[in-house]
Structures are given as structure tokens and as C-alpha cells.
Design a protein around this motif. Sequence first.
Motif, short mmCIF file in Angstrom:
data_model
loop_
_atom_site.label_atom_id
_atom_site.label_comp_id
_atom_site.label_asym_id
_atom_site.label_seq_id
_atom_site.Cartn_x
_atom_site.Cartn_y
_atom_site.Cartn_z
N PHE A 155 3.68 7.79 -7.00
CA PHE A 155 5.02 7.43 -6.47
C PHE A 155 6.03 7.54 -7.62
CE2 PHE A 155 2.91 4.01 -3.53
CZ PHE A 155 2.48 5.01 -2.66
N SER B 298 -2.12 6.26 -6.63
CA SER B 298 -1.00 6.41 -5.70
C SER B 298 0.27 5.81 -6.31
CB SER B 298 -1.28 5.70 -4.37
OG SER B 298 -2.39 6.28 -3.73
N SER B 299 0.12 4.62 -6.91
CA SER B 299 1.27 3.96 -7.49
C SER B 299 1.91 4.84 -8.57
CB SER B 299 0.82 2.62 -8.08
OG SER B 299 1.92 1.95 -8.61
N PRO C 88 7.71 5.88 -1.13
CA PRO C 88 6.35 5.34 -1.29
C PRO C 88 5.67 5.08 0.06
CG PRO C 88 7.81 4.33 -2.89
CD PRO C 88 8.68 5.14 -1.97
N ASP D 78 1.77 -3.40 -6.36
CA ASP D 78 2.82 -2.76 -5.57
C ASP D 78 3.07 -3.56 -4.30
OD1 ASP D 78 1.86 -0.13 -7.06
OD2 ASP D 78 3.71 0.40 -5.97
N THR E 136 9.64 9.69 -7.44
CA THR E 136 10.87 9.02 -6.99
C THR E 136 12.08 9.28 -7.89
OG1 THR E 136 9.97 7.01 -7.99
CG2 THR E 136 9.83 7.19 -5.60
N SER F 31 7.54 -1.12 -4.33
CA SER F 31 7.29 0.26 -4.79
C SER F 31 8.60 1.04 -4.72
CB SER F 31 6.30 0.96 -3.87
OG SER F 31 5.07 0.31 -3.89
N PRO F 32 8.83 1.95 -5.63
CA PRO F 32 8.03 2.30 -6.80
C PRO F 32 8.15 1.26 -7.92
CG PRO F 32 10.09 3.53 -6.84
CD PRO F 32 10.10 2.72 -5.57
#
Length: 435
Positions: free
Chosen positions: A420, A416-417, A292, A241, A424, A216-217
Motif C-alpha cells: 500500500f 500488503s501493508s 488500501p 493497519d 499511495t 492505512s496507508p
Amino acid sequence: MVKVITYGTYDLLHRGHIRLLERAKALGDYLIVGVTADDYDKSRGKINVQQSLMERIEAVRATGLANEIIVEEYEGQKIDDIRRYDIDIFTVGTDWEGQFDYLNEYCKVIYLPRTEGVSSSEIRAEQKKLRLGIVGESPMIKKFVREHEFVNGLEISGIYTKSDAVKADVPKELLKDSFEGILSMSNAVYIISRPEFHYEQVKTALMKDKHVLCESPITNSVKQSKELFELAKERGLVLMDSLKTAFSTAYARLLLLVKAGKIGDVYSVDATCTSLQKTDEYSWNSICAWGPTAMLPVFDILGTNYIDKTIYTHFDESGKDLFTKIDFHYEHAVASIKVGNGVKSEGELIISGTKGYIYVPAPWWKTDYFEVRYENPAENKRYFYQLDGEGIRYELVEFRKAVEIGYSQSYIDYDSSIAFSSITNLSDNRCIVRI
Ligand code: CTP
């Protein structure tokens, strides 16, 4: 009546198990079989078990050899069971020779010869083998190479890295000279190159029908990450991830306690992750290296629909963020993360609620321990869950399972992924304050 007891995991029940149970039964008149619980197995390092406890119990029951089946849940339980069930003979295979001699104080101990040529580990390893290639420059690669040894049915096919430090740290025969070369000899790839290379590499791998585990990311762009997830879905591939903390048992249990209301309504989540890593041309900026991980509990607990955020960040002369603090504002809660690669702070996690709070001491992202604390300290509870290999081996077991069943069991959810990826790339964020 002679009562006999024996214990085991009995995963993917095989003839070695059946022969052991037959001979154990023949030692007396009544056979009790202890089947190990999932948590107990995990705590003693058996992480590859494929069948659930109920499936394993059913398989033992179906042999018709056990008069009674019990579940083994904790270390030292054998002594309790021998006393409780008034056992005359304890028996296991010779792979345990000598290790249960201490039970002679309570009953007779007999080690039965193990059946040659079969074991649950071998059966699991023979099932479709996942050949995993690795690409990137991170020192983490060495840990992955070490940790994959604990995962049944997975082998490292090759490593493509530009870093001399990584080259010096891994077996020479694994080093290959191109990414394409790695892909051609693998059915999956772990990508831990710098984030700006992820998009092209993930896409190339997916287009060649390889499953992908990506640090991640996934990318620094929502559009690109969505496109990659879509592509993986279209082609029936796993894109997952890689974030070790998500796979630690303590972290997963902590989330369950929060969701079950143990600390009441949550009003604040505060997570800090920092390091003073040696920086070189391959090192990641703070928000990608740690963002992340630090955001994981924020999004897992409060979701990704925050109303607003403020990012405070310090860029060094090369344009890398050395330190970043983000305040998230939700409808009924706040959260803050502090990340630094070149700035050091206390790496703790605190989740504050209306009844109490959860405190995870530093380094919380490698957590095996946390406390639920209340106004009255007498009510405080401490929780400990074994964490082996920083969570990497659990992550690899889950990735392998995901490839086998065709989807990942959402340790890091899609929202969530994507969140991120939206954060970022700091320069894309309007809510930024330079410090
Ligand atoms: N057993 C046996 N012969 C085998 C395999 C297991 O006699 N070939 C015995 C073990 O000694 C133990 C019981 O069966 O008394 C349950 O073992 P378990 O650990 O569940 O099976 P394994 O096949 O050894 O599992 P693993 O490979 O995961 O260690």
C-alpha cells in the motif's frame, strides 16, 4: 426420567455459571448443556468472547454437572433440540426472562435467578484495560467513539483533532489540546490524521511505548513504513493497519472459499471503491482514502509480487487525485482497482476464476453478503454473515487482543501493508498516466 436443557456461552467460566448449572441439574435427572458456537455468538452480537468453543466446552465438562454437552449453532435450534432430545424442562437465567416463553409450547420453561455481581463481560472488562487515544480529523472518529462501547476492556482516553466538525460530534470531555497530551494518558493510539502526518505521529507514539492502530496507508513511503514496523518490533509494540473491511466475517470467508478452490484458478480481481464525500482541508485524496481497501483483495488473493502496473489518474487543481484506476499485471492473472473521492461508480468486487466467479455487490467493502456464481445458475450459492458497526468493533476487539498477546494475527499482512505504502504516493510512481 426428567430431562433438563440449558444454554450459554460460558466464557471464562465463573461462579454465576456454576450456580446456574447446579440448579438446572437439580430440576431433573439428566442435564444437557448447549454451548454456543463462535459463529453463532458473533451473529448475535457477542463479539468479545475470549475462549474458543473447545475451551468453553472443556470448562463446562470439568464442572461434572452436565450429563451431555451439545453445541448451539443456529437461531431456532432450541426447538429442534427440545424435540430431538425429548426435553421436559428448558431453563436459563433471569437475564432472559420472558424471551423464551415461546418454548412453553414444547416443554416447561423455568427462569432461574441470576447470580448478582458476576458476568463474563465484567471479568473481560476488568482484565487489563486498554486506554486508546485518538488523533485525526476524519468523521470516522465519531464512529470509533460509538463502536468502542461494544468492546470489553477498552476505553477512549481522549481525542486530539483540529476539525471543528469532529469536535462538534464527540463528547466534549474527551477533547484534548495536544497529541502529546493524548499519548501521556493512553497506552495505545488510533491515528487517522492525514497520511502525510502518520510517520511522525506513529514514530512519536512508538518512542513513547504506545501501541498503534493506524489507518492505512501507514505511510506513503516504503522506507518509512518498514522503519516503523521495525521500530515497533524492537520495542515489543503492536503496529497494526486499520482497515475495517479486513475484519468483516464475509470478507474473511470469501477469501477462504477462493483459497479452497471454489472458483478454480483466479485470473482476475476487480474492485471499485468510490464516494462523493464533501471535500474540505482535511479530506483525503482518492488513492489514500480508498486505495488500501480496494487493493486488499487484490493482494490477499494474488499476492504483492505483480510484474507491472499502470496507474491512470486525474489530479484536480489542488493536486489531489480525484479518481485513480490501477491495472496490475501478474504472471498468470490481472487485477484492477478504481478509486474515487469525487467520482462515483458501482462499488462492486468481482473475482473471476476457471470454475466460476465471486460477486460482491456494492458497497462491497461493508460486505455482509456475496454470491459464488457458476455457468449453471442452479449451482450458485449465496453467503450471508452478520456485519455489525461496519467492522469497526471487530477491528477494535482484534487490536485489543493483539496488544494483549503481543502480536497481531495478520488480518492485513506485512507485505500488503508495505505494498500500500509503495503505491499511495502517486507522484513517486513512474508508471503513471495522467487523465
Ligand atoms: N448466569 C447466571 N448468573 C450470572 C451470569 C450468568 O445465572 N451472574 C447464567 C445466564 O443467565 C445463562 C448462563 O449462566 O443462563 C450462561 O450465561 P452466559 O451468557 O454464558 O454468561 P454471562 O456471564 O451472562 O456472559 P456475558 O457477560 O458475556 O453476557
